[in-house]
Design a protein around this motif. Structure first.
Motif: not given
Length: 185
Positions: A19-32, A109-124
């Motif tokens: 699920g984490l990998v699938a979410r990352w694939i949807r959210e990542a921009v080319p080159g990530d 940082v913005l892209r990473y924190l949005r991925i964390v938030a969409k995954a429902g995780d605590v801010c690291p």
């Protein structure tokens, strides 16, 4: 814009949840880049490995294995640009922009924190953000987050001073999960 580099964890051996990998694939921009597994070998029957093979076949990601000095292998995927009908890649990829005041580090940082938030995780913690995004130290991550707050892209609420835990809320209302007492321990 420089590509972002994310690692699921710093454990000796791991395979990220599908699920984490699938979410990352949807959210990542080319080159990530995402380090989705680490260890002596990748379990061939894991759901994550099957998902990565499916995404490779669909040309959504590229794959690379990198041997580390300690003998472990990092399994990475890199997000590719979408393919137009006819098999051609777009001539120009438009990155997520947040105004002229934000640099590449703040955008990572913005892209990473949005991925964390969409995954429902605590801010690291800032040190983890700096390490996972590849921008450097905790201070550099804190500075990038401050730039995002100044630009109005997010707000940060400190909820546990003793442990430095905070909730990040984005301008569209998305936010990281509020840490519990158990999270802080």
């Amino acid at each position: 814009m420089a590509a972002a580099h994310y690692q699921a964890t710093d454990l000796a051996s791991f395979v990220a949840a599908p699920g984490l990998v699938a979410r990352w694939i949807r959210e990542a921009v080319p080159g990530d880049v995402l380090v989705y597994a680490r260890g002596e070998h990748l379990p061939p029957k894991s759901a994550t490995a099957a998902l990565v093979r499916k995404m490779l076949a669909a040309h959504k990601v590229g794959h690379r294995q990198r041997r580390q000095p300690d003998g472990r292998t990092d399994y990475e995927i890199r997000r590719k640009a979408p393919v137009r009908s006819g098999g051609r890649r777009p001539s120009r990829t438009v990155p997520v922009t947040a105004g002229p005041a934000l640099d590449a580090k703040a955008m990572k940082v913005l892209r990473y924190l949005r991925i964390v938030a969409k995954a429902g995780d605590v801010c690291p913690p800032y040190a983890t953000i700096g390490r996972i995004t590849g921008i450097g130290t905790a201070e550099q991550a804190r500075y990038a987050e401050r730039k995002l707050r100044t630009a109005g892209k997010l707000t940060s609420e400190l909820v546990d001073v003793a442990h430095g835990l905070r909730v990040v809320t984005f301008d569209d209302g998305l936010s990281t999960r509020r840490p519990t007492r158990k999270t802080a321990e």
